[in-house]
Write a protein that holds these residues in place. Structure first.
Motif, short mmCIF file in Angstrom:
data_model
loop_
_atom_site.label_atom_id
_atom_site.label_comp_id
_atom_site.label_asym_id
_atom_site.label_seq_id
_atom_site.Cartn_x
_atom_site.Cartn_y
_atom_site.Cartn_z
N GLU A 189 55.58 -34.76 6.35
CA GLU A 189 55.29 -34.04 7.59
C GLU A 189 56.02 -34.67 8.78
N SER A 190 56.26 -35.98 8.72
CA SER A 190 57.03 -36.63 9.77
C SER A 190 58.50 -36.20 9.72
N LEU A 191 58.91 -35.63 8.58
CA LEU A 191 60.28 -35.15 8.41
C LEU A 191 60.39 -33.65 8.66
N GLY A 192 59.28 -33.04 9.07
CA GLY A 192 59.34 -31.64 9.48
C GLY A 192 58.77 -30.63 8.51
N TYR A 193 58.02 -31.08 7.50
CA TYR A 193 57.43 -30.17 6.52
C TYR A 193 55.96 -29.90 6.83
N GLU A 194 55.47 -28.80 6.29
CA GLU A 194 54.04 -28.51 6.29
C GLU A 194 53.59 -28.62 4.84
N CYS A 195 52.64 -29.53 4.56
CA CYS A 195 52.25 -29.82 3.18
C CYS A 195 50.80 -29.44 2.90
N PHE A 196 50.58 -29.01 1.67
CA PHE A 196 49.23 -28.70 1.20
C PHE A 196 49.06 -29.36 -0.17
N SER A 197 47.98 -30.10 -0.33
CA SER A 197 47.73 -30.79 -1.60
C SER A 197 46.35 -30.40 -2.14
N PRO A 198 46.30 -29.53 -3.14
CA PRO A 198 45.01 -29.11 -3.69
C PRO A 198 44.43 -30.17 -4.63
N ASN A 199 43.13 -30.12 -4.82
CA ASN A 199 42.48 -30.95 -5.83
C ASN A 199 42.43 -30.17 -7.14
N LEU A 200 43.07 -30.70 -8.16
CA LEU A 200 43.08 -30.05 -9.46
C LEU A 200 42.31 -30.89 -10.47
N GLN A 201 41.76 -30.25 -11.47
CA GLN A 201 40.98 -30.95 -12.49
C GLN A 201 41.93 -31.55 -13.53
N LEU A 202 42.45 -32.71 -13.21
CA LEU A 202 43.42 -33.38 -14.09
C LEU A 202 42.84 -34.66 -14.68
N THR A 203 41.61 -34.54 -15.17
CA THR A 203 40.98 -35.64 -15.90
C THR A 203 40.37 -35.12 -17.20
N TYR A 204 39.52 -34.11 -17.08
CA TYR A 204 38.78 -33.61 -18.24
C TYR A 204 39.27 -32.25 -18.72
N LYS A 205 40.32 -31.72 -18.10
CA LYS A 205 40.87 -30.42 -18.48
C LYS A 205 42.32 -30.56 -18.91
N GLU A 206 42.78 -29.63 -19.77
CA GLU A 206 44.17 -29.64 -20.17
C GLU A 206 45.08 -29.24 -19.01
N ILE A 207 46.36 -29.56 -19.14
CA ILE A 207 47.34 -29.24 -18.11
C ILE A 207 47.40 -27.74 -17.85
N GLU A 208 47.22 -26.94 -18.89
CA GLU A 208 47.28 -25.49 -18.74
C GLU A 208 46.25 -24.99 -17.73
N HIS A 209 45.09 -25.62 -17.71
CA HIS A 209 44.05 -25.20 -16.76
C HIS A 209 44.50 -25.43 -15.32
N ALA A 210 45.08 -26.60 -15.06
CA ALA A 210 45.56 -26.90 -13.70
C ALA A 210 46.68 -25.95 -13.30
N ALA A 211 47.56 -25.60 -14.24
CA ALA A 211 48.64 -24.66 -13.94
C ALA A 211 48.08 -23.28 -13.60
N PHE A 212 47.02 -22.89 -14.28
CA PHE A 212 46.36 -21.60 -14.01
C PHE A 212 45.76 -21.59 -12.60
N VAL A 213 45.11 -22.67 -12.22
CA VAL A 213 44.52 -22.78 -10.88
C VAL A 213 45.63 -22.77 -9.82
N LEU A 214 46.70 -23.48 -10.10
CA LEU A 214 47.83 -23.53 -9.16
C LEU A 214 48.46 -22.16 -8.99
N GLU A 215 48.49 -21.38 -10.06
CA GLU A 215 49.00 -20.01 -9.97
C GLU A 215 48.18 -19.20 -8.97
N GLY A 216 46.86 -19.37 -9.00
CA GLY A 216 46.00 -18.66 -8.05
C GLY A 216 46.26 -19.07 -6.62
N ILE A 217 46.49 -20.37 -6.41
CA ILE A 217 46.81 -20.87 -5.07
C ILE A 217 48.15 -20.30 -4.61
N LEU A 218 49.12 -20.30 -5.52
CA LEU A 218 50.45 -19.78 -5.20
C LEU A 218 50.39 -18.29 -4.84
#
Length: 243
Positions: free
Chosen positions: A56-85
């Motif tokens: 952000e100090s370099l001029g970007y606007e950033c968003f960092s979601p909380n994803l379930q990357l402990t007890y869920k497979e990677i596919e689940h996080a990718a599905f959630v990220l698709e909804g955010i996108l």
């Protein structure tokens, strides 16, 4: 008691949705160069705060979601990220793109998203930081402890075989770079043997279809917190080169 617990849980979910919605609204109204930051295994958005501030100090606007990357497979996080996108792209201007930056497992989430997303035309450049693109030796070793990986399903997703089964094909329209670390300052790194950052082997971060690749002298838990790393990310998002 069950009814009270259920109501509390529903209340917490609604509250979390409101917070995410508010953060996304701010994100969409911010600077024109937008980046989604994806955290790694057993972490949350707090682990991306330094990278967020640096970018952000370099001029970007950033968003960092909380994803379930402990007890869920990677596919689940990718599905959630698709909804955010989906929610973000609805408000993007015609020629506007969203960049993606992931640390460790977060990079695999990005790659899995790219394989399946309906919004590929709205994705800009991607940077993978200390991502086990070919799988993790430590995760493969942990796979011998079945009870452990059945609980920590994200870790199970990081073994050599599991990463191969993700079928992470590369879309030629998406330019992607990777940054590896080679400072082995974590005791688990001694189990790896090859050049590594204490968690991930350097050779596992690299794969042939990358637009650019770089090794920096940092460990796995610190590499994405470094100002130098943010500058390299900035360079690639703007020019297509890490240097």
């Amino acid at each position: 008691m069950r009814g009270e617990y259920k109501n509390n849980l529903i209340g917490k979910n609604i509250y979390c949705s409101m917070i995410i919605g508010y953060e996304l609204k701010e994100f969409m109204e911010g600077f024109p160069i937008k980046v989604i930051l994806i955290h790694g295994f057993n972490k949350n958005s707090k682990d991306m705060r330094k990278l967020k501030r640096n970018l952000e100090s370099l001029g970007y606007e950033c968003f960092s979601p909380n994803l379930q990357l402990t007890y869920k497979e990677i596919e689940h996080a990718a599905f959630v990220l698709e909804g955010i996108l989906k929610e973000i792209t609805f408000n993007l201007k015609e020629n506007e793109r969203i960049h993606l930056v992931g640390h460790s497992t977060g990079g695999l989430v990005i790659r899995k998203l790219i394989v399946n997303t309906k919004y590929i035309e709205k994705i800009g450049r991607c940077v993978l930081i200390a991502t086990p693109n070919n799988g993790s030796k430590l995760a493969t070793i942990a796979g011998s402890m079945r009870v452990f990986v059945e609980l920590y399903k994200t870790l199970k997703s990081l073994s050599y075989e599991s990463v191969r089964q993700l079928h992470l094909e590369n879309d030629p329209k998406i330019e992607m770079a990777a940054i590896a670390g080679n400072k082995n300052n974590l005791w688990l790194g001694s189990l790896i043997g090859d050049e590594n950052d204490g968690r991930v082997e350097v050779e596992s971060v690299y794969f042939p279809h990358l637009k650019d690749f770089l090794v920096l002298p940092y460990g796995h838990k610190e590499i994405h917190h470094q100002a130098e790393t943010a500058k390299r990310v900035d360079a690639f998002l703007r020019t297509g080169k890490l240097e």
